[in-house]
Design an enzyme around this catalytic site. Structure first.
Site, PDB file in Angstrom:
ATOM      1  N   ASP A 162      61.475 -43.565 -20.972  1.00  0.00           N
ATOM      2  CA  ASP A 162      61.394 -42.264 -21.664  1.00  0.00           C
ATOM      3  C   ASP A 162      61.927 -41.395 -20.355  1.00  0.00           C
ATOM      4  OD1 ASP A 162      59.629 -42.392 -19.319  1.00  0.00           O
ATOM      5  OD2 ASP A 162      57.567 -42.049 -20.593  1.00  0.00           O
ATOM      6  N   ASP A 181      53.817 -45.203 -14.324  1.00  0.00           N
ATOM      7  CA  ASP A 181      53.637 -44.584 -15.504  1.00  0.00           C
ATOM      8  C   ASP A 181      52.635 -45.434 -16.371  1.00  0.00           C
ATOM      9  OD1 ASP A 181      54.346 -43.073 -17.855  1.00  0.00           O
ATOM     10  OD2 ASP A 181      56.531 -43.394 -17.660  1.00  0.00           O
ATOM     11  N   ASN A 183      52.516 -44.894 -19.742  1.00  0.00           N
ATOM     12  CA  ASN A 183      53.207 -45.076 -20.949  1.00  0.00           C
ATOM     13  C   ASN A 183      54.813 -44.636 -20.810  1.00  0.00           C
ATOM     14  OD1 ASN A 183      54.365 -44.583 -23.713  1.00  0.00           O
ATOM     15  ND2 ASN A 183      52.307 -44.137 -24.434  1.00  0.00           N
ATOM     16  N   VAL A 189      54.039 -38.053 -20.752  1.00  0.00           N
ATOM     17  CA  VAL A 189      52.923 -38.969 -19.992  1.00  0.00           C
ATOM     18  C   VAL A 189      53.254 -39.508 -18.957  1.00  0.00           C
ATOM     19  CG1 VAL A 189      51.419 -40.859 -20.575  1.00  0.00           C
ATOM     20  CG2 VAL A 189      51.877 -39.483 -22.490  1.00  0.00           C
ATOM     21  N   ASP A 199      42.780 -35.170 -22.572  1.00  0.00           N
ATOM     22  CA  ASP A 199      42.923 -36.708 -22.409  1.00  0.00           C
ATOM     23  C   ASP A 199      41.752 -37.344 -23.191  1.00  0.00           C
ATOM     24  OD1 ASP A 199      45.178 -36.451 -21.026  1.00  0.00           O
ATOM     25  OD2 ASP A 199      44.237 -37.373 -19.342  1.00  0.00           O
ATOM     26  N   SER A 238      64.605 -41.996   6.223  1.00  0.00           N
ATOM     27  CA  SER A 238      64.202 -43.462   6.484  1.00  0.00           C
ATOM     28  C   SER A 238      62.603 -43.618   7.039  1.00  0.00           C
ATOM     29  CB  SER A 238      65.071 -44.416   7.217  1.00  0.00           C
ATOM     30  OG  SER A 238      65.484 -43.658   8.495  1.00  0.00           O
TER      31      SER A 238
HETATM   32 CA   LIG Z   1      58.840 -43.511 -17.622  1.00  0.00          CA
HETATM   33 CA   LIG Z   2      43.681 -38.490 -17.274  1.00  0.00          CA
END
Ligand SMILES: [Ca+2]
Ligand SMILES: [Ca+2]
Ligand SMILES: *[C@@H]1O[C@H](CO)[C@@H](O)[C@H](O)[C@H]1NC(C)=O
Length: 551
Positions: A162, A181, A183, A189, A199, A238
């Site tokens: 996504d 992630d 989703n 999301v 939610d 770094s």
């Molecule tokens: Ca993603």
């Molecule tokens: Ca949540």
């Protein structure tokens, strides 16, 4: 010989991005040859026998390239080691090192007890005198560099369905860098998102909190909505990314036992960084043999204050980063419009040395005016992209002479009585030093670099005086190394353990732990209103959602 390839990969990330790579094939080749010789000595076998097996010590994914290297170079390596038992000489004769005056390894007084290689006439590896064939060598290096750029140049996750820059795998700029992630096909999301409908049905911000209680009230609304959630973001170098090469890679015995073959691919996919254990966004407190030590971070403290912040971290640090390129990193965060509608962030701008390290001599430092200009450009862009209510902390430059003062007479893990002072000067000699002005036995250089770091810190103070952003408040914290040193002295602890043993340059895991601890303390003292209040619902969240889906 394939180890050369590995070391190229690993050391490449010390070189200021995105400049062209310095001529440090010499360093990698010399270290690889030194390791091959150490293995022969430890195992009491010939150089030829090591070369027969050397590809087994690397990850299988690299076997094919490794064998190609061995077939090309082994004949020459065996012959040159017979002529002179010194990795510097062999690397020079192979054509990897231009200057024969730069010597890492001392001439050994004791003659090696290892068996000799076969006479090259009856050897299955034929010497090819490739030192003359710079064309061939060059093309191999170019291929390798291209490969590195493919995986690491953009500093965003490799595959992201996504395209929100948050993904479900850990390496390749994945969830070790930015919260996982929950989703990867639904845009919007992701960690840090403001939930559109409490939610009720699914977790839109990946903090593990969703659904409703017995009265039909959304948990996200009940526990989080008014709790002032805030994420953590690190724009840095770094040190922010936590560069670390396991010292075991230089230990012949452990290499033979497979330490590189078991762990190196993962390390390469991480750009040799450990953001998941860093001072800013560290969250992984599990034991790790190749990166041992405690973990504490600003993110962990923010999550402790408010469990709704779970997974809301972004480490966008890149090895070698300085004020010259910092502006490019903004493109790698969530895009502007989305960031604007996210929760605010506690953002760190931490480039503690490369502006100084890039200098080739004491008249070559970036001027405070140029520095200010670059930083203000960066802050202007941040102001366009951060959510209102965000906080930005600039972290001051290190007084880098502390490296030499602490380590100069210590022995480097390469062994052979090589001190850090000698290593630093050798790196300068071959043009592979990540920081000529601090990593040097020349006190004039170190003092000039320290003086200039104070000048650049002053530039930060000037900016903070005048700069008036719309969407965030701006602060400054000093790089806490001096405080850590004092703490270690008071408690009779060995301060050198806070510095990376292999590079003699970065904070070690122990150093990162204390950095995280002291930066947090300083933040609480100096900018108490930058830190949101404690969420009174933390215990209930834990009772219902446990580890909130982990990482
Ligand atoms: Ca993603
Ligand atoms: Ca949540
Ligand atoms: C140290 O650096 C300064 C300035 O570059 C130079 O003049 C001096 O000769 C150097 N000292 C040594 C011992 O190399």
């Amino acid at each position: 010989m394939k180890i050369i390839f590995l070391f190229l990969f690993v050391f490449v990330f010390l070189i200021p991005y995105p400049q062209v790579l310095a001529s440090d094939e010499c360093l990698e080749a010399t270290l690889a040859l030194g390791l091959i010789r150490d293995i022969a000595d430890v195992e009491m076998i010939s150089i030829e026998d090591v070369l027969d097996k050397v590809c087994d010590y690397l990850p299988v994914e690299l076997s094919e390239v490794c064998l190609k290297f061995v077939n090309r170079y082994a004949g020459d390596v065996i012959q040159f080691f017979m002529e002179e038992d010194n990795p510097d000489s062999v690397a020079h004769k192979l054509g990897f090192c231009k200057q024969s005056v730069c010597r890492l390894y001392p001439d050994e007084k004791k003659k090696s007890q290892r068996p000799c290689s076969q006479n090259t006439q009856e050897n299955k590896y034929t010497p090819q005198n490739l030192g003359q064939d710079s064309q061939l060598k060059k093309s191999i290096w170019d291929i390798i560099k291209e490969e590195i750029n493919k995986i690491a140049a953009d500093h965003i996750p490799l595959v992201d369905l996504d395209n929100d820059h948050f993904v479900t795998y850990k390496t390749l700029r994945g969830s070790n860098w930015r919260g996982r992630d929950c989703n990867d096909v639904l845009p919007g999301v992701r960690p840090g998102a403001v939930p559109p409908n409490g939610d009720l049905d699914y977790d839109s911000n990946c903090n593990g909190i969703y659904g409703k209680d017995d009265n039909g009230i959304s948990y996200e609304d009940k526990f989080c909505k008014d709790s002032k959630p805030m994420g953590v973001m690190v724009f840095g170098d770094s040190v922010g990314a936590h560069f670390h090469i396991p010292p075991q890679y230089l230990d012949a015995k452990q290499v033979v036992d497979g330490i590189i073959s078991k762990t190196a691919l993962h390390l390469l996919e991480m750009e040799a960084d450990w953001p998941h254990k860093s001072y800013g966004t560290g969250f992984d407190t599990s034991d790790n043999d190749v990166c041992p030590g405690p973990v504490n971070s600003v993110y962990l403290q923010m999550r402790k204050i408010n469990r709704c912040n779970h997974r809301n971290y972004q480490n966008i640090a890149v090895n070698g980063m300085s004020s010259h390129y910092i502006i490019k990193l903004i493109e790698t965060t969530v895009n502007k419009d989305e960031q604007k509608t996210s929760y605010p962030t506690l953002t760190f701008l931490e480039i503690i040395g490369n502006d100084i390290c890039r200098a080739k001599n004491i008249n070559d430092f970036i001027t405070p005016d140029d520095f200010k200009k670059k930083i203000i450009e960066f802050l202007d862009l941040l102001d366009e992209s951060l959510a209102p209510g965000s906080k930005v902390i600039t972290v001051g430059f290190v007084q880098g002479s502390i490296l030499y003062e602490t380590l100069h007479d210590h022995i480097h893990p390469i062994g052979h009585d090589i001190t850090y002072s000698h290593l630093y000067d050798y790196l300068n000699c071959v043009g592979a030093s990540p920081c000529r002005m601090w990593m040097t036995s020349n006190k004039t250089h170190r003092d000039a670099a320290d003086a200039h770091s104070i000048i650049l810190n002053q530039a930060y103070f000037d900016i903070i005086q005048d700069y008036k952003p719309k969407n965030f408040e701006l602060g400054y914290l000093k790089f806490p190394l001096k405080q850590v040193e004092e703490y270690f002295k008071e408690n009779n602890m060995d301060f050198s353990t806070t510095i990376e043993p292999v590079d003699g340059f970065h904070p070690s895991q122990i150093g990162q732990y204390y950095m995280g601890t002291y930066l947090w303390e300083d933040l609480k003292n100096k900018y108490p209103d930058f830190i949101p209040p404690e969420n009174p619902n933390n215990e209930e969240i834990e009772k219902i959602f446990g580890d909130q889906g982990g990482y």
